[in-house]
Structures are given as C-alpha cells and as structure tokens.
Scaffold this motif. Structure first.
Motif, PDB file in Angstrom:
ATOM      1  N   PHE A 192       0.820  -1.218   0.000  1.00 35.38           N
ATOM      2  CA  PHE A 192       0.000   0.000   0.000  1.00 35.38           C
ATOM      3  C   PHE A 192       0.855   1.269   0.000  1.00 35.38           C
ATOM      4  O   PHE A 192       0.401   2.333  -0.426  1.00 35.38           O
ATOM      5  N   LEU A 193       2.094   1.178   0.484  1.00 36.97           N
ATOM      6  CA  LEU A 193       2.950   2.356   0.521  1.00 36.97           C
ATOM      7  C   LEU A 193       3.202   2.945  -0.860  1.00 36.97           C
ATOM      8  O   LEU A 193       3.463   4.146  -0.996  1.00 36.97           O
ATOM      9  N   PHE A 194       3.108   2.124  -1.882  1.00 34.70           N
ATOM     10  CA  PHE A 194       3.490   2.560  -3.221  1.00 34.70           C
ATOM     11  C   PHE A 194       2.353   3.201  -4.014  1.00 34.70           C
ATOM     12  O   PHE A 194       2.606   3.968  -4.929  1.00 34.70           O
ATOM     13  N   TYR A 195       1.095   2.882  -3.672  1.00 34.27           N
ATOM     14  CA  TYR A 195       0.000   3.374  -4.504  1.00 34.27           C
ATOM     15  C   TYR A 195      -1.263   3.783  -3.744  1.00 34.27           C
ATOM     16  O   TYR A 195      -2.136   4.419  -4.321  1.00 34.27           O
ATOM     17  N   SER A 196      -1.399   3.415  -2.479  1.00 35.12           N
ATOM     18  CA  SER A 196      -2.690   3.559  -1.803  1.00 35.12           C
ATOM     19  C   SER A 196      -2.709   4.585  -0.685  1.00 35.12           C
ATOM     20  O   SER A 196      -3.611   4.586   0.148  1.00 35.12           O
ATOM     21  N   THR A 197      -1.727   5.468  -0.633  1.00 33.64           N
ATOM     22  CA  THR A 197      -1.716   6.544   0.350  1.00 33.64           C
ATOM     23  C   THR A 197      -1.751   7.895  -0.374  1.00 33.64           C
ATOM     24  O   THR A 197      -1.456   7.981  -1.562  1.00 33.64           O
ATOM     25  N   ARG A 198      -2.086   8.934   0.377  1.00 36.40           N
ATOM     26  CA  ARG A 198      -2.078  10.273  -0.234  1.00 36.40           C
ATOM     27  C   ARG A 198      -0.677  10.630  -0.741  1.00 36.40           C
ATOM     28  O   ARG A 198      -0.519  11.206  -1.816  1.00 36.40           O
ATOM     29  N   ALA A 199       0.318  10.302   0.057  1.00 30.00           N
ATOM     30  CA  ALA A 199       1.691  10.638  -0.334  1.00 30.00           C
ATOM     31  C   ALA A 199       2.076   9.937  -1.637  1.00 30.00           C
ATOM     32  O   ALA A 199       2.663  10.550  -2.535  1.00 30.00           O
ATOM     33  N   SER A 200       1.743   8.656  -1.749  1.00 29.20           N
ATOM     34  CA  SER A 200       2.114   7.922  -2.961  1.00 29.20           C
ATOM     35  C   SER A 200       1.328   8.407  -4.178  1.00 29.20           C
ATOM     36  O   SER A 200       1.862   8.450  -5.293  1.00 29.20           O
ATOM     37  N   LEU A 216      10.807   9.608  -9.941  1.00 26.04           N
ATOM     38  CA  LEU A 216      10.516   8.812  -8.747  1.00 26.04           C
ATOM     39  C   LEU A 216       9.373   7.843  -9.019  1.00 26.04           C
ATOM     40  O   LEU A 216       9.413   6.680  -8.572  1.00 26.04           O
ATOM     41  N   ARG A 217       8.341   8.303  -9.752  1.00 24.94           N
ATOM     42  CA  ARG A 217       7.222   7.425 -10.082  1.00 24.94           C
ATOM     43  C   ARG A 217       7.697   6.223 -10.910  1.00 24.94           C
ATOM     44  O   ARG A 217       7.338   5.084 -10.629  1.00 24.94           O
ATOM     45  N   ARG A 218       8.531   6.491 -11.913  1.00 21.50           N
ATOM     46  CA  ARG A 218       9.071   5.393 -12.717  1.00 21.50           C
ATOM     47  C   ARG A 218       9.987   4.501 -11.880  1.00 21.50           C
ATOM     48  O   ARG A 218      10.040   3.285 -12.077  1.00 21.50           O
ATOM     49  N   GLY A 219      10.692   5.127 -10.929  1.00 16.38           N
ATOM     50  CA  GLY A 219      11.557   4.345 -10.058  1.00 16.38           C
ATOM     51  C   GLY A 219      10.780   3.382  -9.179  1.00 16.38           C
ATOM     52  O   GLY A 219      11.218   2.250  -8.935  1.00 16.38           O
ATOM     53  N   VAL A 220       9.624   3.821  -8.681  1.00 13.02           N
ATOM     54  CA  VAL A 220       8.763   2.941  -7.883  1.00 13.02           C
ATOM     55  C   VAL A 220       8.344   1.729  -8.716  1.00 13.02           C
ATOM     56  O   VAL A 220       8.387   0.581  -8.241  1.00 13.02           O
ATOM     57  N   SER A 221       7.944   1.989  -9.962  1.00 17.07           N
ATOM     58  CA  SER A 221       7.533   0.889 -10.839  1.00 17.07           C
ATOM     59  C   SER A 221       8.702  -0.072 -11.069  1.00 17.07           C
ATOM     60  O   SER A 221       8.532  -1.295 -10.991  1.00 17.07           O
ATOM     61  N   LYS A 222       9.893   0.460 -11.317  1.00 17.85           N
ATOM     62  CA  LYS A 222      11.075  -0.383 -11.536  1.00 17.85           C
ATOM     63  C   LYS A 222      11.441  -1.156 -10.278  1.00 17.85           C
ATOM     64  O   LYS A 222      11.863  -2.323 -10.345  1.00 17.85           O
ATOM     65  N   ASP A 244       6.282  -6.251 -21.524  1.00 17.22           N
ATOM     66  CA  ASP A 244       7.094  -5.190 -22.113  1.00 17.22           C
ATOM     67  C   ASP A 244       6.774  -3.822 -21.528  1.00 17.22           C
ATOM     68  O   ASP A 244       7.557  -2.888 -21.662  1.00 17.22           O
ATOM     69  N   HIS A 245       5.612  -3.686 -20.897  1.00 19.03           N
ATOM     70  CA  HIS A 245       5.199  -2.403 -20.357  1.00 19.03           C
ATOM     71  C   HIS A 245       5.519  -2.323 -18.864  1.00 19.03           C
ATOM     72  O   HIS A 245       5.685  -3.343 -18.196  1.00 19.03           O
ATOM     73  N   PRO A 246       5.584  -1.109 -18.307  1.00 19.20           N
ATOM     74  CA  PRO A 246       5.887  -0.952 -16.887  1.00 19.20           C
ATOM     75  C   PRO A 246       4.775  -1.497 -15.993  1.00 19.20           C
ATOM     76  O   PRO A 246       3.611  -1.546 -16.385  1.00 19.20           O
ATOM     77  N   PHE A 247       5.139  -1.859 -14.786  1.00 21.14           N
ATOM     78  CA  PHE A 247       4.171  -2.365 -13.814  1.00 21.14           C
ATOM     79  C   PHE A 247       3.061  -1.359 -13.566  1.00 21.14           C
ATOM     80  O   PHE A 247       1.886  -1.728 -13.428  1.00 21.14           O
ATOM     81  N   GLU A 248       3.417  -0.071 -13.494  1.00 20.38           N
ATOM     82  CA  GLU A 248       2.420   0.938 -13.141  1.00 20.38           C
ATOM     83  C   GLU A 248       1.274   0.991 -14.143  1.00 20.38           C
ATOM     84  O   GLU A 248       0.156   1.392 -13.793  1.00 20.38           O
ATOM     85  N   GLU A 249       1.496   0.585 -15.388  1.00 17.55           N
ATOM     86  CA  GLU A 249       0.408   0.599 -16.372  1.00 17.55           C
ATOM     87  C   GLU A 249      -0.629  -0.474 -16.076  1.00 17.55           C
ATOM     88  O   GLU A 249      -1.823  -0.268 -16.303  1.00 17.55           O
ATOM     89  N   ASP A 250      -0.192  -1.616 -15.568  1.00 15.06           N
ATOM     90  CA  ASP A 250      -1.163  -2.642 -15.167  1.00 15.06           C
ATOM     91  C   ASP A 250      -1.906  -2.217 -13.911  1.00 15.06           C
ATOM     92  O   ASP A 250      -3.112  -2.438 -13.790  1.00 15.06           O
ATOM     93  N   TYR A 251      -1.195  -1.605 -12.967  1.00 10.82           N
ATOM     94  CA  TYR A 251      -1.871  -1.139 -11.756  1.00 10.82           C
ATOM     95  C   TYR A 251      -2.878  -0.048 -12.087  1.00 10.82           C
ATOM     96  O   TYR A 251      -3.994  -0.034 -11.560  1.00 10.82           O
ATOM     97  N   ALA A 252      -2.495   0.856 -12.988  1.00 14.59           N
ATOM     98  CA  ALA A 252      -3.373   1.974 -13.352  1.00 14.59           C
ATOM     99  C   ALA A 252      -4.587   1.528 -14.149  1.00 14.59           C
ATOM    100  O   ALA A 252      -5.544   2.302 -14.295  1.00 14.59           O
ATOM    101  N   SER A 253      -4.582   0.302 -14.659  1.00  9.74           N
ATOM    102  CA  SER A 253      -5.727  -0.218 -15.404  1.00  9.74           C
ATOM    103  C   SER A 253      -6.412  -1.369 -14.667  1.00  9.74           C
ATOM    104  O   SER A 253      -7.219  -2.090 -15.249  1.00  9.74           O
ATOM    105  N   CYS A 254      -6.082  -1.524 -13.357  1.00 10.24           N
ATOM    106  CA  CYS A 254      -6.723  -2.556 -12.514  1.00 10.24           C
ATOM    107  C   CYS A 254      -6.551  -3.954 -13.084  1.00 10.24           C
ATOM    108  O   CYS A 254      -7.475  -4.772 -13.044  1.00 10.24           O
ATOM    109  N   GLN A 255      -5.362  -4.239 -13.610  1.00 10.65           N
ATOM    110  CA  GLN A 255      -5.120  -5.562 -14.184  1.00 10.65           C
ATOM    111  C   GLN A 255      -4.057  -6.350 -13.423  1.00 10.65           C
ATOM    112  O   GLN A 255      -3.641  -7.406 -13.877  1.00 10.65           O
ATOM    113  N   MET A 256      -3.609  -5.827 -12.303  1.00  6.36           N
ATOM    114  CA  MET A 256      -2.663  -6.562 -11.478  1.00  6.36           C
ATOM    115  C   MET A 256      -3.379  -7.735 -10.815  1.00  6.36           C
ATOM    116  O   MET A 256      -4.459  -7.565 -10.250  1.00  6.36           O
ATOM    117  N   ALA A 257      -2.795  -8.920 -10.892  1.00  5.39           N
ATOM    118  CA  ALA A 257      -3.426 -10.112 -10.327  1.00  5.39           C
ATOM    119  C   ALA A 257      -2.488 -10.785  -9.336  1.00  5.39           C
ATOM    120  O   ALA A 257      -1.264 -10.726  -9.487  1.00  5.39           O
TER     121      ALA A 257
END
Length: 526
Positions: free
Chosen positions: A264-272, A295-301, A321-334
């Motif tokens: 949750f530290l990476f995406y689910s707080t106001r700070a993140s 920093l945002r790209r660094g979190v994904s990496k 081939d795409h960054p992790f954040e794109e799957d998270y941003a489209s609710c496709q992380m499983a």
C-alpha cells in the motif's frame, strides 16, 4: 408499493428499482433502504459473479479488511489468508441479513426490457440551461418488463428512478472472431467459455480436464486460476499439460509485499498518489507530477525488480514489455496462485506466445505456422458487459452506452450518465477494491436521490468525465477499462466534498499522508 392497472400493460409502481443483487446491488439497496427499493435479481440468490462466475479455486484478490463494507467488518478481518468465493458469498449474505435488505429482493426476476416514459427533453444538452432533472419527479420515468421464474408472461414495473447493478462481468461471454472455416465449428474437440466452466461442480470440472490436452486462451487472472485447476486435475503419469495461449502479458504479484515493504505504501496513500496525475489538478500539482516523474518510474522499476527476483518470469518469457504501473493503473494486477509456477516447473503448465491463432480440426494453429493438438479449448476471454446493457436499454440510450473512440461508459462520479435521465449505474468503475468503490458511490447516490445536493449541468458532468478519461489515456495503454486506482483517493475526496463531508478522513496528518485509505475511513460521516 401500490398496485395500479394501466391499459397496456398492468404496472406495479414504486419509487426506486434496482437491477441486480450482487455486491453493488446489495450496497445500493442498503443505502436506499428508506425508499423501500424493489431489487430485481435474475437468479435465486444474491452474490452476483461471486456465486455464478467463480471457479472451485477462486479466491478474493484482497485481504479481508480491504474488501468489506464500512459498517460491517469481517468477523475474522485480521486473517491474512485470502477468502474463498464461498466465504465472500457468506459475508455478503450476512451483510444483507444484518441490514434486512433481503426483503426488497425479488429473486428469479430477469429484466427483459426497459421503456423510457419520461419527458424526452430531459436527455438533451442545453435544455433548461443544461440542468439535470429531479431524481424523484413524482411520476414514473422507466417501465421494466420482468420474466419471473421462467414464465412466458411478463410482469411490468414502473419506477421514478432505476439503479443498474448488473456489472461488467458474467452473463454474456466475449468470443473472439475467426477467419472463415477456422472457427470452433471445424474443431473436433470441445470448446467452451469460462462462464460455462464456472457452472461445473468440482467433479464435473475434473472429469472435463483429467487426461485431456487443454488449451486455456489468454493470460489474465481467471485464465491463471483455470490453468492451476487443469494442472491439479492432471497429476500423475497419465496427466496432460495445460497450455496457456498468451497474447498480452500482464504483471502478477505473489503477495502484497515488495522487498519487505507493504504494497500500500506505493499506490494507496495520499503521499504515494501525489506522484500520479489526477483530474482537475492545479498548475503547481502538474509541475510537481512532472518533477516527480523519475521517482514514479523508479517505484515501478523497484516493484518490477522484486517480481523478477521472486517469480520465474524470465525463465518462462512472461515478463511484460510495459511498466508495472500501467497494469496497476488499469486494474489488471493479479495475485499469482501459490502453486502456479510449481506446476509449471513440473511441466503441468506450459506457455505459447502468439498474437493470433485459430482452430484446425485437431486443435489450434498459430500465426508462426505451428500447430498444437487439443482435446479441450477454454476461452477465458472475458465478458461483454456493455452488450448486456444494450440488450435491455431502449434507443436512443442504447447508443449512448459507449463513448467513442475509447469505448468507456461515460459516468459522472462513476455512477451517473449525463445523457440518461433518472438512472444510475453502480459497479461500472474499477479500483483496487471494487466493493469499497461501489459502497462509496452508493452513499453518494443515496444523498443525491434525497436531494442533499444538486448535480452539475450535463455539460459540466461530461467535461469532468472526459478529464478522467484523458488522465487514464496518458498513464496507461490499457485505459479502456475505466480504472481510477492511481487517483482513487482524489476521486473519493471529490465525492465527499459533493456530499458535504470532510474529505480528509484520518485522525492526524501523518496517518492522512502515509496510511492506506479503505472503507472504514468512510464510516464516520460528518
């Protein structure tokens, strides 16, 4: 609820009708309890896809405390294991019984047709200064034809306001199209969609898979679960491997921890979420997002590095081939099942990358001119939720369901279509925890119906919707899913402000910045 008889057809009249008794329908019924809504449910039970579209091994993708109603915690909410689909249904039933909403539900009542009987001018932009009409005008706006218990005779209802909660999943499968003479009709084996597989009990499912060459199409959560069930049914020397046909790869995670840090530290707080673009942000916020983009790209990496270390993605050529954040941003992380790669290591699950495929008489042929033999092909290709809506909505509203070219359903606050009067849609916007998303929007909807606040004009609502679409389009190539996960707290803030609540829900500034937001934060209203 009063009985009244019109010339054609006889009508049962009530203020509010709710279509569907899944998670969203039950949440809406509870919030609209004081209006005595009529809930029309096609099946014989509540639970929606958790009851009708779950495999034997299906589990929740979230911890219990991240998937609960604000005023009804799980009895064992600190249990770290993910609940099974049976436990989820039991929880939903306990919630419905506790708040006495089952009395509103008419089971085995399938909605066949909706008729608009309101004033046509309410759907036009610019009329009355673009103002949106009253949610409860005092007369019916929609008539609904219902088939009860499979009867050929239709029962008609009339409502001032309708809440559609039939969701994007289940009922209508999305079937790929194939070239002429290369479809399922030439295949000598068995072809079924995952919705058909869901209807099998454990013994029937095992019998379908055991000793068979099975191909599972696509590489998403439901397909991954299905592949594990196939592998488990094919243990021993006579077992056959299950082949996953992979077109688009997506990131999967083994659990909600990354290098020892809670996810949750990476995406689910106001700070993140400060790192991510949001609609209606100021120029200073835009500049901050730009400056913090490394920093945002660094979190994904950082997350990707953990997943590549923890899971054998490179070994099986399963690194997207795409960054992790794109799957998270489209609710496709499983969440990956614990034994998935164990079964792959034993050879019980194999992978075939292909951008295109079709049938031949003994199996599947791929665009690299290779073929594989198969006895069973299971299409885990998803559902056509918009088609489900279009089958019951009348013109001209049917043509308004999709916003072209994105295909997204334009919903203000994820709930109101600005061009469809006296109707709301709950459960059509995605986030990290869809139960919480539906409950918060049901709270907002109940206050709108009670006229505690007024909606903006249709033009202003559409403008807000387009801003959200543009944000999604810029942050992920999978933007057509209408997911708000990277700006979910901001979305909740705007809803709270519209309801007259304080948008900052935590006890102190430190918790506000660094603790995750969930349903419990919206329990105390002010």
């Amino acid at each position: 609820m009063a009985e009244n008889h019109y010339e054609n057809p006889p009508l049962t009249i009530s203020k509010i009708g709710i279509i569907g008794a899944g998670v969203s329908g039950i949440a809406a019924a509870k919030q609209l309890y004081h209006h005595n809504p009529v809930v029309l449910e096609a099946s014989d039970s509540i639970g929606g896809v958790w009851r009708t579209c779950a495999y034997n091994s299906t589990k929740l993708q979230s911890a219990r405390k991240d998937y609960e109603f604000s005023d009804f915690p799980w009895p064992n909410r600190d249990d770290p294991s993910f609940p099974t689909h049976v436990e989820v249904v039991d929880y939903l039933e306990s919630y419905a019984k506790h708040f006495d909403v089952l009395k509103f539900v008419k089971f085995n009542s399938k909605v066949m047709e909706l008729r608009f009987v309101g004033q046509q001018g309410t759907t036009q932009l610019g009329g009355n200064g673009g103002a949106y009409g009253s949610p409860l005008p005092g007369h019916p706006v929609w008539q609904i034809a219902v088939q009860t218990n499979g009867s050929q005779n239709l029962q008609w209802y009339a409502f001032e306001f309708v809440v559609v909660c039939i969701g994007k999943y289940g009922d209508i499968p999305k079937i790929p199209s194939f070239p002429h003479n290369k479809g399922p009709e030439i295949f000598q084996g068995e072809v079924l969609h995952s919705i058909d597989y869901c209807k099998l009990d454990k013994d029937a499912a095992s019998q379908l898979l055991k000793g068979k060459k099975v191909a599972v199409i696509v590489y998403k959560k439901s397909a991954i679960d299905l592949a594990v069930e196939c592998a488990e049914a094919n243990q021993g020397p006579e077992g056959q491997p299950c082949t996953m046909v992979v077109r688009t790869l997506h990131w999967t995670v083994p659990h909600y921890s990354v290098w020892g840090l809670p996810f949750f530290l990476f995406y689910s707080t106001r700070a993140s979420q400060l790192l991510h673009e949001k609609p209606n942000q100021s120029f200073l916020r835009t500049m901050l997002c730009y400056l913090l983009s490394p920093l945002r790209r660094g979190v994904s990496k950082f997350i990707e590095s953990y997943l590549l270390w923890k899971l054998p993605l490179l070994k099986y050529s399963l690194k997207p081939d795409h960054p992790f954040e794109e799957d998270y941003a489209s609710c496709q992380m499983a969440i990956m099942p614990e034994n998935f790669f164990t079964e792959a290591d034993k050879g019980n699950i194999v992978f075939k990358r292909s951008s295109n495929w079709w049938f031949w008489k003994e199996g599947i042929e791929f665009d690299d001119n290779t073929k594989m033999k198969a006895d069973v092909v299971i299409l885990a290709t998803g559902y056509d939720g918009k088609k489900k809506l279009k089958t019951i909505l009348p013109d001209p509203f049917r043509s308004l369901i999709e916003y072209h070219p994105s295909g997204i359903m334009p919903l203000y606050r994820g709930t109101i279509h600005p061009l469809i009067p006296n109707m709301a849609f709950v459960g059509y916007i995605e986030s990290v925890a869809n139960l919480h998303t539906s409950e918060l929007r049901s709270m907002w909807l109940a206050r709108y119906v009670d006229e505690k606040f007024k909606l903006p004009s249709a033009e202003n609502m559409l403008e807000q919707i387009y801003k959200e679409m543009e944000v999604s389009r810029r942050i992920t190539r999978f933007y057509k899913r209408h997911c708000i996960s990277t700006f979910s707290i901001n979305h909740g803030d705007e809803i709270c402000e519209e309801m007259g609540w304080n948008s900052w829900r935590k006890r102190n500034w430190f918790a506000e910045a660094f603790s995750p937001y969930g349903s419990q934060d919206y329990r105390l209203k002010n």
